[in-house]
Design a protein around this motif. Structure first.
Motif, short mmCIF file in Angstrom:
data_model
loop_
_atom_site.label_atom_id
_atom_site.label_comp_id
_atom_site.label_asym_id
_atom_site.label_seq_id
_atom_site.Cartn_x
_atom_site.Cartn_y
_atom_site.Cartn_z
N VAL B 144 6.41 1.79 -20.09
CA VAL B 144 5.96 2.89 -19.25
C VAL B 144 6.23 2.53 -17.80
O VAL B 144 5.95 1.41 -17.36
N HIS B 145 6.83 3.46 -17.09
CA HIS B 145 7.09 3.29 -15.66
C HIS B 145 6.69 4.57 -14.96
O HIS B 145 7.41 5.57 -15.02
N GLY B 146 5.51 4.54 -14.34
CA GLY B 146 5.03 5.75 -13.67
C GLY B 146 4.88 6.87 -14.67
O GLY B 146 4.26 6.69 -15.72
N PRO B 147 5.48 8.03 -14.40
CA PRO B 147 5.28 9.17 -15.30
C PRO B 147 6.16 9.13 -16.55
O PRO B 147 6.11 10.05 -17.35
N TYR B 148 6.96 8.12 -16.66
CA TYR B 148 7.98 8.08 -17.72
C TYR B 148 7.60 7.05 -18.79
O TYR B 148 7.39 5.89 -18.50
N LEU B 149 7.51 7.54 -20.03
CA LEU B 149 7.15 6.66 -21.13
C LEU B 149 8.27 6.67 -22.16
O LEU B 149 8.64 7.73 -22.66
N ALA B 150 8.81 5.50 -22.44
CA ALA B 150 9.89 5.41 -23.43
C ALA B 150 9.37 4.65 -24.64
O ALA B 150 8.79 3.58 -24.51
N LEU B 151 9.57 5.26 -25.80
CA LEU B 151 9.06 4.64 -27.04
C LEU B 151 10.18 4.54 -28.07
O LEU B 151 11.03 5.44 -28.17
N SER B 152 10.16 3.45 -28.81
CA SER B 152 11.12 3.30 -29.91
C SER B 152 10.33 3.05 -31.18
O SER B 152 9.81 1.95 -31.38
N ILE B 190 -2.97 5.93 -24.74
CA ILE B 190 -3.31 4.79 -23.89
C ILE B 190 -2.54 4.87 -22.57
O ILE B 190 -3.11 4.67 -21.49
N ALA B 191 -1.25 5.18 -22.67
CA ALA B 191 -0.44 5.27 -21.46
C ALA B 191 -0.97 6.34 -20.52
O ALA B 191 -0.99 6.16 -19.30
N ARG B 192 -1.42 7.44 -21.09
CA ARG B 192 -1.91 8.55 -20.25
C ARG B 192 -3.28 8.29 -19.65
O ARG B 192 -3.70 8.99 -18.74
N GLU B 193 -3.97 7.28 -20.20
CA GLU B 193 -5.29 6.96 -19.63
C GLU B 193 -5.16 6.47 -18.20
O GLU B 193 -6.03 6.69 -17.37
N GLU B 194 -4.09 5.76 -17.90
CA GLU B 194 -4.00 5.17 -16.55
C GLU B 194 -2.75 5.61 -15.78
O GLU B 194 -2.63 5.30 -14.60
N GLN B 195 -1.84 6.28 -16.42
CA GLN B 195 -0.64 6.74 -15.73
C GLN B 195 -0.51 8.24 -15.90
O GLN B 195 -0.98 8.81 -16.88
N THR B 196 0.18 8.86 -14.96
CA THR B 196 0.38 10.31 -15.09
C THR B 196 1.65 10.57 -15.91
O THR B 196 2.62 11.13 -15.41
N VAL B 197 1.60 10.10 -17.13
CA VAL B 197 2.79 10.26 -17.99
C VAL B 197 3.02 11.73 -18.31
O VAL B 197 2.11 12.41 -18.77
N ASN B 198 4.21 12.23 -18.02
CA ASN B 198 4.49 13.63 -18.31
C ASN B 198 5.78 13.82 -19.11
O ASN B 198 6.24 14.92 -19.29
N MET B 199 6.33 12.70 -19.56
CA MET B 199 7.53 12.82 -20.39
C MET B 199 7.58 11.63 -21.35
O MET B 199 7.37 10.49 -20.94
N VAL B 200 7.84 11.93 -22.60
CA VAL B 200 7.99 10.87 -23.59
C VAL B 200 9.43 10.85 -24.06
O VAL B 200 9.99 11.89 -24.42
#
Lengths: 485, 437
Positions: B144-152, B190-200
């Motif tokens: 996770v980097h800022g609003p961007y979350l990359a998952l594999s 979890i990522a959204r708890e502390e980051q403003t993730v808006n894209m997966v």
């Protein structure tokens, strides 16, 4: 957490048209509905025309609004009716108490009982067994096969909903066509069998009040209009239309034989399949027997004690007997009965009462027919024609709900018997011969694939004309002869 | 072309490029005050094994900057603290003269004239230290980097343990079982708890099937769409049949990436031998073109790595792809998760200067705009200069366009964008699955 596994062969189609076009295609009905509601609100604010009370004007506007919804199916028929019930007190036409009390009409309970009896016949399988036995017994030649399917459907739809009969007989027809190796779109016998199914159901449905929900609806509207002073009995209903139904059955049967001469002479293959089907059904069960006995008893009661006990009371007793004798379960009834139909009728009766009591129906009919009709008989012929034409484009129940309230007012004003006026609307409303979409049974028969929509339209138009001809004979000769008008 | 320090600090696009390339010096005392304990973990540390931190620069520009002292000791940029505020400035002695990589000299600036840019430092998320309820470390699943979350959901790729492996790839060759769907949903939560993730961003490698991994990703996408109003992008290899592209969209993906990585055909075969041999460049182009007829404008992207082919080739790629309706994304080549191609003698490298990069991203921005392609699907990514950030190299922006870009980048704007994307799908897609009796 678990997610529903998706089928492996899942496929999607992407609509690539411009998004505005896609959006409009998806929501045009909602937009139209919103537009109609907006128009309704505006019209309700306007002043009533001369000769019409404010309540009558509002009832008329709500009626027109519902008529459009029934005709266009922008909302399900039942929801339109419920909507009408909400609008009447909202617009100040009637009090809420009075509006909703119409839902307790006796005819609603008669309809409910009839639908439950029909559900019991389908759920226990007695209707399917009966159909199979009849066709196997009388289908020794191709001609007799067609006759037996035709008369079976006609008889069946005079006892229960035509749609239910169509669903019941359709597998039998499909089995026969497959067993005989009939070729879709080519086989005359295939065409004759499918038309027998469709037209048998349509024509037979006019014979009794059980043949469709429009009969009970018409009776309910007549009762509400006359304040309970007049009704149409079970036998009386049959007598009104009997010559027309018999005549149409004969003409249609003759047409089927002449226009579609069978290309084969041996039906043994089909009979063998039906034999096998019967074997699979096993012996007649106790449940089937009980339902059969109750059904016969109920019809006899409706015929001979309907006027004294009431069709509704008999229906409810029969319905109770089904459960008392454990012939059917609530779950089976719940699944088979079209509850939306009951809601639709409750609302339609309520709306027609509003039209009658506020004088809106009379005002409307006087406006439409002020100068154009020379005699009561001509008036009825014009109404019959309107009903016959409308039914090709909208459901027959909707035609009755739309056309009957103003017709009754007109009849009253012209000294025409209310029952005759009602039958003038009800009988032609069943002439849905021309399009596969006209009624569910026509669509069912068409789905087997033996004829094209064009063939339905051509033959259907001819039958429609014949039916209307019989209607004119009823109005001009038969009803006056028996003293109905 | 040369840039003064003031120019660089005053332009978020230039500053992002500089910070990504040279890193950010942080005084040990300041570094200690930031919670950087997760900065060195595998997964987060994209740039080699060094620690990185995510910083939000002015105008909503996210950047992931290396901060490990041995990497950034030559960087002129440093983070300072003034009260509660973090600022980025340039060291006067080291950076008064900002040399363009081509060697041109700009005028010296006095230290007091060097601006201090207010920034927001986002310490590496605790995401990287936590595990799912079933015990899977989140760093194994994604980054996770800022609003961007990359998952594999799976690290499996049929090319990994073979000679077909992409040359820049640093993914472990040890295959692990696919992560349960519930764990992926938990990771996003979890990522959204502390980051403003808006894209997966869901990625999948080569699985040896014709579907390009669609079947495997389908339950994950469905679950994400069920639980979150969030844009879901899929990063996969082109499937054999276009029907799978329809299905990718129908199942809930809002954007798709078929990453060609290298536009030059010969270099593509050399650097990405597996995809070149099994799928082929032609199929990449076909699939991308077809996908543009399915996904919304800007929803089809293709990575072209800058620095592994001549810039003219990258430019040709930009022109071709944008002409087809595809938005090119131009990451600059960096050693990825410990895999450093600089040791590969047979691979020619073309390291662009800052001026060349600025010009390249400007061209990218103009091409995307000229072809009227959407930019909202690829934005706010800290590890790459996005096409939208190309506006920083294209002079003064149009006020209305700038306002629109800002509004669509807000949390509510991104949420609305996800909702509109779902609405578009609901309107355009019809499930025609034949259910077997």
């Amino acid at each position: 957490m678990s997610t529903q596994p998706e089928p492996d062969n899942r496929r999607f189609e992407i609509d690539r048209r411009p998004i505005t076009v896609v959006l409009l295609a998806r929501i045009w009905k909602q937009l139209l509905l919103l537009g109609l509601i907006g128009l309704l609100v505006v019209l309700l604010q306007l002043t009533a025309p001369t000769g019409l009370s404010p309540q009558g004007y509002k009832a008329l506007i709500i009626f027109a609004f519902c008529a459009i919804l029934w005709a266009t199916s922008l909302l399900p028929l039942a929801i339109t009716s419920l909507f009408a019930m909400a609008l009447l007190p909202l617009a100040g036409v009637m009090s809420a108490q009075e509006t909703y009390s119409y839902f307790g009409s006796r005819v609603v309970f008669f309809l409910m009982g009839a639908l439950m009896l029909s559900a019991a016949m389908i759920a226990t399988g007695i209707s399917k067994r009966f159909a199979t036995v009849v066709v196997r017994r009388f289908g020794a030649t191709p001609g007799r096969l067609v006759t037996s399917v035709f008369l079976l459907c006609a008889f069946g739809s005079s006892m229960m909903s035509a749609h239910a009969v169509g669903v019941m007989v359709l597998p039998i027809v499909v089995d026969i066509t497959r067993a005989l190796g009939l070729r879709p779109l080519r086989s005359n016998l295939g065409k004759a069998l499918c038309f027998s199914l469709a037209w048998g159901c349509v024509i037979g449905g006019s014979l009794t009040v059980l043949g469709g929900a429009r009969g009970p609806l018409a009776i309910g509207i007549v009762e509400e209009f006359s304040g309970g002073a007049q009704t149409i009995g079970f036998v009386q209903y049959m007598l009104y239309g009997l010559p027309m139904v018999v005549g149409m059955l004969l003409v249609t049967l003759f047409t089927l034989k002449v226009v579609f001469p069978p290309e084969i002479s041996d039906t043994r293959g089909a009979l063998k399949v039906l034999e096998s089907n019967l074997e699979q059904m096993g012996k007649v069960t106790a449940r089937e027997l009980v339902v059969g006995v109750i059904m016969v008893a109920t019809v006899l009661m409706w015929a001979f004690a309907g006027d004294t006990l009431g069709l509704d009371t008999i229906a409810i007793i029969a319905m109770s007997a089904l459960f008392l004798l454990r012939a059917v379960t609530w779950r089976e009834v719940q699944e088979e009965v079209n509850w939306g139909l009951i809601l639709m009728y409750g609302g339609a009766i309520c709306l027609s009462a509003a039209m009658a009591h506020t004088g809106a129906a009379l005002w409307l009919t006087e406006l439409v027919f002020a100068d154009g009709v020379s005699s009561p008989q001509m008036l009825l012929i014009v109404i019959a024609l309107a009903s016959a034409l409308l039914t090709e484009f909208m459901s027959n129940s909707a035609v009755v709900a739309m056309l009957l309230p103003p017709t009754l007012s007109l009849a009253q004003a012209n000294g025409i018997d209310l029952a005759a006026a009602a039958m003038t609307v009800v009988l032609p409303s069943n002439f849905a011969f021309m399009f596969p979409i006209s009624t569910p049974v026509t669509a069912l028969a068409w789905s087997v694939g033996f004829y094209t929509p064009r063939q339905v339209a051509v033959t259907g138009a001819a039958l429609h004309a014949v039916g209307f001809g019989f209607m004119v004979i009823l109005i001009t000769l038969y009803w006056p002869a028996v003293g109905l008008i | 072309m040369s840039f003064s320090v003031s120019q660089i600090l005053g332009n978020p696009g230039l500053l992002k490029l500089e910070l990504m390339r040279k890193g950010l010096r942080i005084e040990p005392s300041v570094l200690r005050s930031l919670d950087t304990s997760g900065s060195g973990v595998t997964g987060h540390a994209l740039f080699g094994s060094a620690g990185d931190i995510d910083i939000s620069l002015p105008q909503g520009t996210w950047v992931t900057a290396p901060v490990a002292p041995r990497i950034v000791k030559a960087s002129p940029y440093r983070l300072v603290v003034d009260g509660d505020q973090h600022l980025i400035t340039a060291d006067a002695s080291a950076a008064v003269v900002c040399k363009d990589d081509e060697g041109a000299q700009s005028q010296s600036e006095p230290q007091e004239a060097v601006p201090r840019v207010p920034v927001t430092v986002q310490p590496p998320a605790s995401f990287f230290r936590r595990s799912t309820s079933s015990g899977i470390p989140l760093r194994r699943i994604g980054t996770v980097h800022g609003p961007y979350l990359a998952l594999s959901p799976t690290n499996k790729c049929g090319f990994l343990a073979t000679a077909d492996r992409c040359r820049f790839c640093g993914v472990s060759a040890q295959p692990q079982d696919a992560v349960p769907v519930a764990d992926i949903v938990e990771a996003i939560r979890i990522a959204r708890e502390e980051q403003t993730v808006n894209m997966v961003h869901l990625s999948v490698g080569y699985l040896g099937t014709d579907d390009g991994g669609v079947r495997m990703l389908e339950p994950y996408v469905a679950a994400i769409k069920k639980h979150f109003d969030i844009v879901v992008a899929v990063d996969a290899l082109p499937p054999a049949d276009n029907g799978w592209i329809d299905r990718t969209y129908g199942m809930g993906a809002d954007a798709i990436s078929y990453n060609l990585e290298i536009f030059d055909a010969q270099r593509f075969e050399k650097i990405c031998p597996g995809p070149a041999r099994v799928i082929g460049r032609e199929r990449f182009m076909e699939a991308l073109e077809y996908a543009t007829t399915v996904f919304q404008s800007g929803g089809v992207t293709c990575h072209l790595i800058v620095g592994l082919e001549p810039l003219d080739s990258t430019r040709e790629g930009i022109q071709t792809l944008t002409g087809m309706g595809v938005v090119p994304v131009l990451p600059i080549y960096r050693p990825f998760k410990g895999r450093d191609m600089r040791a590969d003698e047979d691979i020619e490298r073309f390291e662009p200067t800052l001026g060349e990069l600025g010009s390249l991203y400007r061209d990218l921005y103009r091409q995307v705009r000229n072809n009227r392609l959407g930019l909202s699907m690829v934005r706010d990514i800290a590890t790459v200069t996005t096409p939208l950030e190309g506006r920083f190299f294209d002079g003064e922006p149009n006020f209305l366009r700038s306002l629109a870009d800002r509004l669509t980048g807000t949390r509510i704007g991104r949420r609305t964008s996800a909702r509109f994307s779902d609405l578009r799908r609901a309107l355009r897609v019809r499930d025609v699955t034949i259910v077997e009796p």
